[in-house]
Motif scaffolding. Structure first.
Motif, PDB file in Angstrom:
ATOM      1  N   ARG A 149       0.838  -1.206   0.000  1.00 55.64           N
ATOM      2  CA  ARG A 149       0.000   0.000   0.000  1.00 55.64           C
ATOM      3  C   ARG A 149       0.873   1.257   0.000  1.00 55.64           C
ATOM      4  N   MET A 150       1.893   1.275   0.864  1.00 50.02           N
ATOM      5  CA  MET A 150       2.746   2.461   0.945  1.00 50.02           C
ATOM      6  C   MET A 150       3.715   2.546  -0.236  1.00 50.02           C
ATOM      7  N   THR A 151       4.074   1.412  -0.819  1.00 50.55           N
ATOM      8  CA  THR A 151       4.874   1.431  -2.044  1.00 50.55           C
ATOM      9  C   THR A 151       4.054   2.006  -3.194  1.00 50.55           C
ATOM     10  N   HIS A 152       2.761   1.704  -3.205  1.00 48.07           N
ATOM     11  CA  HIS A 152       1.868   2.275  -4.226  1.00 48.07           C
ATOM     12  C   HIS A 152       1.854   3.798  -4.124  1.00 48.07           C
ATOM     13  N   GLN A 153       1.816   4.338  -2.909  1.00 46.79           N
ATOM     14  CA  GLN A 153       1.859   5.788  -2.739  1.00 46.79           C
ATOM     15  C   GLN A 153       3.119   6.369  -3.365  1.00 46.79           C
ATOM     16  N   ALA A 154       4.254   5.704  -3.135  1.00 47.13           N
ATOM     17  CA  ALA A 154       5.507   6.189  -3.705  1.00 47.13           C
ATOM     18  C   ALA A 154       5.517   6.058  -5.223  1.00 47.13           C
ATOM     19  N   ALA A 155       4.892   5.003  -5.754  1.00 45.34           N
ATOM     20  CA  ALA A 155       4.874   4.780  -7.205  1.00 45.34           C
ATOM     21  C   ALA A 155       4.134   5.904  -7.926  1.00 45.34           C
ATOM     22  N   ILE A 156       3.083   6.413  -7.301  1.00 43.42           N
ATOM     23  CA  ILE A 156       2.300   7.495  -7.925  1.00 43.42           C
ATOM     24  C   ILE A 156       3.202   8.690  -8.226  1.00 43.42           C
ATOM     25  N   ALA A 157       4.021   9.077  -7.242  1.00 44.47           N
ATOM     26  CA  ALA A 157       4.889  10.250  -7.432  1.00 44.47           C
ATOM     27  C   ALA A 157       5.931  10.024  -8.512  1.00 44.47           C
ATOM     28  N   LEU A 158       6.289   8.767  -8.767  1.00 38.75           N
ATOM     29  CA  LEU A 158       7.283   8.458  -9.794  1.00 38.75           C
ATOM     30  C   LEU A 158       6.647   8.207 -11.155  1.00 38.75           C
ATOM     31  N   GLY A 159       5.338   8.375 -11.236  1.00 37.16           N
ATOM     32  CA  GLY A 159       4.658   8.144 -12.506  1.00 37.16           C
ATOM     33  C   GLY A 159       4.540   6.689 -12.870  1.00 37.16           C
ATOM     34  N   GLN A 160       4.630   5.816 -11.870  1.00 33.37           N
ATOM     35  CA  GLN A 160       4.593   4.383 -12.111  1.00 33.37           C
ATOM     36  C   GLN A 160       3.250   3.786 -11.684  1.00 33.37           C
ATOM     37  N   ASN A 161       2.954   2.627 -12.247  1.00 29.95           N
ATOM     38  CA  ASN A 161       1.722   1.903 -11.941  1.00 29.95           C
ATOM     39  C   ASN A 161       2.112   0.611 -11.242  1.00 29.95           C
ATOM     40  N   LEU A 162       1.751   0.493  -9.970  1.00 28.22           N
ATOM     41  CA  LEU A 162       2.091  -0.698  -9.198  1.00 28.22           C
ATOM     42  C   LEU A 162       0.926  -1.681  -9.247  1.00 28.22           C
ATOM     43  N   ARG A 163       1.195  -2.856  -9.795  1.00 27.40           N
ATOM     44  CA  ARG A 163       0.212  -3.943  -9.764  1.00 27.40           C
ATOM     45  C   ARG A 163       0.534  -4.833  -8.571  1.00 27.40           C
ATOM     46  N   VAL A 164      -0.480  -5.247  -7.831  1.00 23.69           N
ATOM     47  CA  VAL A 164      -0.230  -6.062  -6.643  1.00 23.69           C
ATOM     48  C   VAL A 164      -0.933  -7.403  -6.759  1.00 23.69           C
ATOM     49  N   LEU A 165      -0.286  -8.423  -6.211  1.00 34.23           N
ATOM     50  CA  LEU A 165      -0.903  -9.735  -6.052  1.00 34.23           C
ATOM     51  C   LEU A 165      -1.424  -9.805  -4.628  1.00 34.23           C
ATOM     52  N   ALA A 166      -2.748  -9.733  -4.481  1.00 31.64           N
ATOM     53  CA  ALA A 166      -3.377  -9.701  -3.169  1.00 31.64           C
ATOM     54  C   ALA A 166      -4.181 -10.969  -2.935  1.00 31.64           C
ATOM     55  N   ASN A 167      -4.362 -11.311  -1.671  1.00 36.30           N
ATOM     56  CA  ASN A 167      -5.180 -12.477  -1.333  1.00 36.30           C
ATOM     57  C   ASN A 167      -6.662 -12.207  -1.501  1.00 36.30           C
ATOM     58  N   ALA A 168      -7.065 -10.949  -1.263  1.00 38.20           N
ATOM     59  CA  ALA A 168      -8.485 -10.610  -1.278  1.00 38.20           C
ATOM     60  C   ALA A 168      -8.651  -9.146  -1.662  1.00 38.20           C
ATOM     61  N   ASP A 202       1.108 -19.921  -6.080  1.00 38.44           N
ATOM     62  CA  ASP A 202       0.566 -20.428  -7.339  1.00 38.44           C
ATOM     63  C   ASP A 202       1.342 -19.803  -8.497  1.00 38.44           C
ATOM     64  N   LEU A 203       1.991 -20.636  -9.312  1.00 37.39           N
ATOM     65  CA  LEU A 203       2.839 -20.127 -10.388  1.00 37.39           C
ATOM     66  C   LEU A 203       2.042 -19.303 -11.395  1.00 37.39           C
ATOM     67  N   GLU A 204       0.834 -19.740 -11.729  1.00 38.68           N
ATOM     68  CA  GLU A 204       0.041 -18.992 -12.709  1.00 38.68           C
ATOM     69  C   GLU A 204      -0.355 -17.620 -12.172  1.00 38.68           C
ATOM     70  N   ASP A 205      -0.652 -17.523 -10.894  1.00 33.73           N
ATOM     71  CA  ASP A 205      -0.962 -16.215 -10.306  1.00 33.73           C
ATOM     72  C   ASP A 205       0.261 -15.313 -10.335  1.00 33.73           C
ATOM     73  N   LEU A 206       1.422 -15.861 -10.071  1.00 37.34           N
ATOM     74  CA  LEU A 206       2.651 -15.075 -10.143  1.00 37.34           C
ATOM     75  C   LEU A 206       2.916 -14.610 -11.572  1.00 37.34           C
ATOM     76  N   ARG A 207       2.651 -15.477 -12.531  1.00 38.79           N
ATOM     77  CA  ARG A 207       2.823 -15.076 -13.935  1.00 38.79           C
ATOM     78  C   ARG A 207       1.859 -13.954 -14.299  1.00 38.79           C
ATOM     79  N   ARG A 208       0.638 -14.028 -13.785  1.00 36.53           N
ATOM     80  CA  ARG A 208      -0.352 -12.992 -14.103  1.00 36.53           C
ATOM     81  C   ARG A 208       0.063 -11.634 -13.552  1.00 36.53           C
ATOM     82  N   VAL A 209       0.571 -11.611 -12.336  1.00 33.40           N
ATOM     83  CA  VAL A 209       0.941 -10.316 -11.760  1.00 33.40           C
ATOM     84  C   VAL A 209       2.209  -9.776 -12.409  1.00 33.40           C
TER      85      VAL A 209
END
Length: 402
Positions: free
Chosen positions: A9-28, A47-54
């Motif tokens: 969540r806090m890495t996402h905040q930092a990504a915004i300022a850098l113009g980056q898009n953070l995709r996360v693999l979340a449980n829910a 799960d390997l397929e979930d890791l590949r998707r993210v």
């Protein structure tokens, strides 16, 4: 980023300022990071397929925890995915026994330890060190989980027997006579640029960090420098990319022993969000994306961070209501909440206080965190009420909570 917790969540905040898009693999969908970023993959880190998707189309795959099986990460690397830190580095934060052996080979001081496959081996180790024993699960523990301080030899046997009966690999360590715990936080880029923050003191209760003081009070310059150099050497030798926290024991005779490694943003670095030139979250992104690293100097003499932990019994007052009251009483509090449901001992957020008086900042931080956890003020309440009265006078007595 693998993991949808507060670090993501806090890495996402930092990504915004850098113009980056953070995709996360979340449980829910209600995970802390999934609440704030629109780019979410719901799945499992095993799960390997979930890791590949993210990881699909991403510049880098990184982590807010170290629990992804190494064999899965090696498959991703073989498929051309930029995993940072790489699996051969990350495994040292996943496996305590592997980490101890590698650090020992590098000449870093660690507590005396032994792999334990039977009670006979545990007894032999306890006899050899002639002192109290810590029994640890080799993999998977954090925030005190999987780590048990034995009261006596019989208790150590009971702990080890329980782990072994469950098929959990076990190690034992000596209980160190320590003055305090420290953390040396560093960052390293793919091509070896390094950056170090001031060494901090961490305060633990029940195996959970409750307070961080930056910089560590009364730490000799030569000791601080030694800790920083050790952390950078470990980062370089292991091939770390991103943030590395080296958790240390400062012994009563002034020696430094490595306790744990974390290859991701770390609780001991939350103070950097308000107290340092570059936060650990921005720095982690800079490192894994191979940007030049940012400055790490503190912007104030002292920053104290306190974790907000779930109370044994959640208060009737909502967390948002508690936040209103906290800001009315302590407008200088820098509050970071994680959007989590309350449960006992859970990290709900943290609060930073900046200034130049360690004692006063620590008192305010502990008071604020206690209030946010329990909806009750405690020691220091009278002083805070006096401060509040002064603020009321300055604002013609108006207070939204009267």
């Amino acid at each position: 980023m693998v993991g949808g917790g507060q670090l993501a969540r806090m890495t996402h905040q930092a990504a915004i300022a850098l113009g980056q898009n953070l995709r996360v693999l979340a449980n829910a969908p209600d995970d802390a990071a999934a609440q704030v970023t629109p780019n979410v993959v719901i799945g499992s880190h095993t799960d390997l397929e979930d890791l590949r998707r993210v990881a699909a189309g991403a510049d880098a795959l990184t982590f807010d925890h170290e629990h992804v099986p190494t064999e899965l990460l090696e498959k991703l690397v073989a498929e051309g995915i930029n995993v940072a830190p790489p699996p051969q580095a990350l495994m040292h934060a996943q496996d305590k026994l592997h980490m101890r052996r590698r650090l020992e080979a590098l000449g870093a001081a660690v507590p005396r330890y032994a792999e334990i496959q039977s009670i006979v081996e545990l007894d032999a180790f306890a006899q050899r060190i002639a002192g109290p024993v810590v029994v640890k699960a080799v993999r998977g523990g954090y925030d005190g989980r999987g780590v048990r301080m034995a009261r006596d030899p019989l208790h150590a046997r009971e702990i080890a027997a329980t782990f072994l009966a469950d098929g959990v690999p076990v190690m034992a360590e000596e209980q160190v006579n320590l003055r305090r715990e420290l953390s040396a936080l560093v960052a390293r880029s793919p091509f070896g640029q390094g950056a170090v923050w001031p060494v901090v003191e961490t305060v633990q209760r029940d195996g959970i960090c409750v307070l961080v003081i930056a910089p560590a009070p009364e730490l000799p310059d030569e000791t601080a420098s030694a800790a920083q150099q050790l952390a950078m050497r470990v980062a370089a030798e292991l091939g770390v990319v991103g943030v590395l926290a080296v958790e240390l024991f400062e012994t009563t005779d002034g020696a430094l022993l490595v306790n744990e490694l974390a290859m991701r943003p770390h609780n001991s670095g939350h103070w950097t969000m308000d107290g340092a030139r570059t936060s650990q979250f921005e720095q982690h992104l800079r490192a894994v994306l191979d940007y030049p690293l940012g400055g790490t100097d503190a912007i104030v003499p002292v920053t104290v961070m306190a974790n907000v932990l779930g109370a044994p019994q959640p208060p009737a007052m909502t967390l948002d209501e508690r936040l209103h009251h906290l800001f009315a009483r302590m407008p200088d509090a820098r509050v970071h909440l994680y959007g989590k449901a309350e449960r006992p001992g859970r990290k709900l957020g943290h609060i930073n206080f900046l200034g130049d008086d360690v004692g006063k900042l620590r008192e305010r931080a502990e008071l604020a965190a206690h209030w946010m956890s329990h909806a009750q003020w405690r020691a220091g309440d009278d002083a805070e009420r006096s401060d509040e009265k002064e603020r009321r006078k300055m604002s013609d007595g108006w207070d939204p909570h009267d």
